[in-house]
Design an enzyme around this catalytic site. Sequence first.
Site, short mmCIF file in Angstrom:
data_model
loop_
_atom_site.label_atom_id
_atom_site.label_comp_id
_atom_site.label_asym_id
_atom_site.label_seq_id
_atom_site.Cartn_x
_atom_site.Cartn_y
_atom_site.Cartn_z
N ASP A 101 -6.96 -1.50 -4.33
CA ASP A 101 -7.97 -1.13 -3.33
C ASP A 101 -8.95 -0.10 -3.89
O ASP A 101 -10.16 -0.19 -3.66
CB ASP A 101 -7.29 -0.52 -2.09
CG ASP A 101 -6.40 -1.51 -1.36
OD1 ASP A 101 -6.62 -2.73 -1.48
OD2 ASP A 101 -5.46 -1.05 -0.67
N ASP A 146 0.86 -1.18 0.00
CA ASP A 146 0.00 0.00 0.00
C ASP A 146 0.90 1.22 0.00
O ASP A 146 1.98 1.21 0.60
CB ASP A 146 -0.91 0.02 1.24
CG ASP A 146 -1.99 -1.05 1.19
OD1 ASP A 146 -2.40 -1.44 0.08
OD2 ASP A 146 -2.45 -1.48 2.26
#
Length: 194
Positions: free
Chosen positions: A161, A142
Amino acid sequence: MTDQPDDAAPETQEESVPAPPLPPRKVGLLAAIAATVVILDLISKIVIVATVQPGEPVRVLGGLVYLSLIRNPGAAFSMATGMTWVLALVAIGVVIFIIRMAPRLRSTPWAVSLGLVLGGAMGNLIDRIFRAPGFLQGHVVDFVSVFGPNAQYFPVFNVADSAITIGGISLVVTALLGIDFDGTRTKSGKAKNA
C-alpha cells in the site's frame, strides 16, 4: 580560377542536425524496484502473520506505530469490502498495463514511480490469489497502524500500500513537472522550470 557572377546565389546545403540520442531504456530499473517492493512486502507479511496475533497489537516507536494484524477484504481504507474479486481484476489490469508500457520507458522518474506502483499492485495481488478464503477472494494482510492500534486514527496499511501511494504521488509530480514517459520534457514543464 573562375569568378562566380554576383547575381548567382551560392549553393547551400542544409546541414542536418543529428537528433539527440535517446536515453537508455529503464525497464531494468522498473523491474528492480518492483521486485524489491514485492520481496519486502512478502517478507514483512510472513513475519507479521507468524509473530503478531489479531487483536494484540505490538507498540513500536513509543506508540507512534503499532503492528496490528488485520486481514482486509477491501481496498485502501477498507472500501469495497464486498468486491474482492473486482479489486483483484483491477490489480491484474494495472500489472498488465505497466508491463506492456515498460519497453518504451526511458524516463527515470517514470521508471521509479511505475516500479513502485507495479510492485505494490503485485504484492497485494499475491494476497488476493493465495490467501484465504480463496482464489481472487483472498484478504490482504495489513499491519501498520499509526498513532494508535487497530486503525484507531488512520487506516491500517502494508508495504505494498505504501509503495502504491508513494508511486502514485510521484507519478502526479512527474507529470506536473512536464517529464514525459520517453524522458523528454513538455514545453509547459520547461516553462515552469525556466
